[in-house]
Motif scaffolding. Structure first.
Motif, PDB file in Angstrom:
ATOM      1  N   HIS A  69       0.797  -0.908   0.240  1.00  0.00           N
ATOM      2  CA  HIS A  69       0.421  -0.321  -0.069  1.00  0.00           C
ATOM      3  C   HIS A  69       1.064   1.404  -0.019  1.00  0.00           C
ATOM      4  N   GLY A  70       1.939   1.363  -0.333  1.00  0.00           N
ATOM      5  CA  GLY A  70       2.645   1.977  -0.756  1.00  0.00           C
ATOM      6  C   GLY A  70       3.828   2.618   0.812  1.00  0.00           C
ATOM      7  N   GLY A  71       4.722   3.756   0.839  1.00  0.00           N
ATOM      8  CA  GLY A  71       5.640   3.943   2.095  1.00  0.00           C
ATOM      9  C   GLY A  71       5.592   2.108   2.930  1.00  0.00           C
ATOM     10  N   THR A  72       5.583   2.152   4.063  1.00  0.00           N
ATOM     11  CA  THR A  72       6.041   1.110   5.188  1.00  0.00           C
ATOM     12  C   THR A  72       4.543   0.453   5.779  1.00  0.00           C
ATOM     13  N   ALA A  97       6.053 -16.656   5.369  1.00  0.00           N
ATOM     14  CA  ALA A  97       6.685 -16.933   4.092  1.00  0.00           C
ATOM     15  C   ALA A  97       6.769 -15.133   4.050  1.00  0.00           C
ATOM     16  N   ILE A  98       5.004 -14.538   3.909  1.00  0.00           N
ATOM     17  CA  ILE A  98       4.482 -13.161   3.502  1.00  0.00           C
ATOM     18  C   ILE A  98       4.756 -12.097   4.668  1.00  0.00           C
ATOM     19  N   THR A  99       4.872 -12.311   5.716  1.00  0.00           N
ATOM     20  CA  THR A  99       5.880 -11.471   6.582  1.00  0.00           C
ATOM     21  C   THR A  99       7.559 -11.389   6.529  1.00  0.00           C
ATOM     22  N   GLN A 104      12.210  -7.915   4.244  1.00  0.00           N
ATOM     23  CA  GLN A 104      12.609  -7.592   3.303  1.00  0.00           C
ATOM     24  C   GLN A 104      12.198  -6.042   3.017  1.00  0.00           C
ATOM     25  N   LYS A 105      11.174  -5.735   2.676  1.00  0.00           N
ATOM     26  CA  LYS A 105      10.409  -4.468   1.953  1.00  0.00           C
ATOM     27  C   LYS A 105      10.205  -3.670   2.820  1.00  0.00           C
ATOM     28  N   VAL A 156      12.320  -3.532  12.185  1.00  0.00           N
ATOM     29  CA  VAL A 156      13.033  -3.708  10.948  1.00  0.00           C
ATOM     30  C   VAL A 156      14.400  -3.366  11.433  1.00  0.00           C
ATOM     31  N   ALA A 157      15.187  -4.470  10.675  1.00  0.00           N
ATOM     32  CA  ALA A 157      16.319  -4.246  11.594  1.00  0.00           C
ATOM     33  C   ALA A 157      17.384  -2.936  10.546  1.00  0.00           C
ATOM     34  N   ALA A 158      18.078  -2.612  11.422  1.00  0.00           N
ATOM     35  CA  ALA A 158      18.703  -1.403  10.782  1.00  0.00           C
ATOM     36  C   ALA A 158      20.035  -1.702  10.426  1.00  0.00           C
TER      37      ALA A 158
END
Length: 159
Positions: A69-72, A97-99, A104-105, A156-158
């Motif tokens: 949906h754009g962004g995050t 798998a979706i998560t 990754q995105k 999300v890993a930095a």
């Protein structure tokens, strides 16, 4: 049972069949105007990534999708497993798998809409076991009383 989960096009006969079975399953569970289905053609759009679970014989036994949906923000869509494989962690494998792709995105939040009522208990348990929590209405879905909404915050890993 051993399954493999991979990104595939929904424009395959066996995936079309899974989506048709999902639609038939949902039809009696809530009013049609509160069923927010995507067609396989919509699922094949550039904003949606479809995952298919296949058994040892390469038979499609489940599906699910990540809609961007754009962004995050990402949305889990079209989750379904054949009744014969329910309870064998196929839904968990699809949701994992979706998560993972969402992470990754670099998405920081996944949301989903599912139905209310007796026919959705298994779905609620799957989402809650996978770290989703109930929330208010998401995206542009109406808060009708026919939908349950879930979200999952992703770490999300930095880099």
């Amino acid at each position: 049972m051993s399954v493999t989960v991979a990104i595939e096009t929904p424009l395959q006969d066996d995936v079309r069949e899974l989506v048709a079975l999902l639609n038939a399953h949902l039809l009696p569970l809530s009013p049609v105007e509160f069923q927010f289905k995507m067609t396989v053609e919509q699922m094949a759009g550039s904003d949606t990534i479809v995952f298919v679970a296949r058994d040892e014989d390469r038979k499609a036994v489940g599906c699910g999708a990540l809609k961007l949906h754009g962004g995050t923000l990402g949305e889990v869509k079209r989750m379904y497993t054949l009744p014969a494989v329910r309870g064998q962690k196929v839904g968990t494998a699809l949701l994992d798998a979706i998560t993972e792709l969402a992470k990754q995105k670099k998405l920081d939040r996944l949301v989903l809409e599912t139905g209310m009522g007796d026919g959705f208990g298994d779905a609620w348990r799957l989402y809650e076991r996978s770290g989703f929590t109930r929330c208010g209405a998401v995206l542009d879905y109406p808060d009708s009383g026919f939908s349950a909404f879930y979200e999952k915050r992703l770490a999300v890993a930095a880099h």
